[in-house]
Enzyme design. Sequence first.
Site, short mmCIF file in Angstrom:
data_model
loop_
_atom_site.label_atom_id
_atom_site.label_comp_id
_atom_site.label_asym_id
_atom_site.label_seq_id
_atom_site.Cartn_x
_atom_site.Cartn_y
_atom_site.Cartn_z
CE LYS A 1 -3.64 -2.14 -4.18
NZ LYS A 1 -3.40 -3.16 -5.18
NE ARG A 36 5.26 2.47 0.75
CZ ARG A 36 4.54 1.41 1.06
NH1 ARG A 36 3.23 1.42 0.90
NH2 ARG A 36 5.11 0.30 1.52
#
Length: 75
Positions: A1, A36
Amino acid sequence: KSMFGKILPDDGPQDRLTGSLAVAAWACLSGAAVLRVHDVLETRRLVETLDAILVSSAASVPGPKGPGLRVVEAA
């Protein structure tokens, strides 16, 4: 992220949902079969919304049409 923090200003990982959902949408439209993710509920809602749009759309859009994309919670 962390790459999302370089694209959009944020105060850390908790502010990166927008980037995660954008990438998930792009992956779905590109034909991904499995995602995912950490934000399971939000991503599932995104996938269900995209699926409904694609199923009801008369336009030919690549990617999943109908059930088949799985959202897998990250360990």
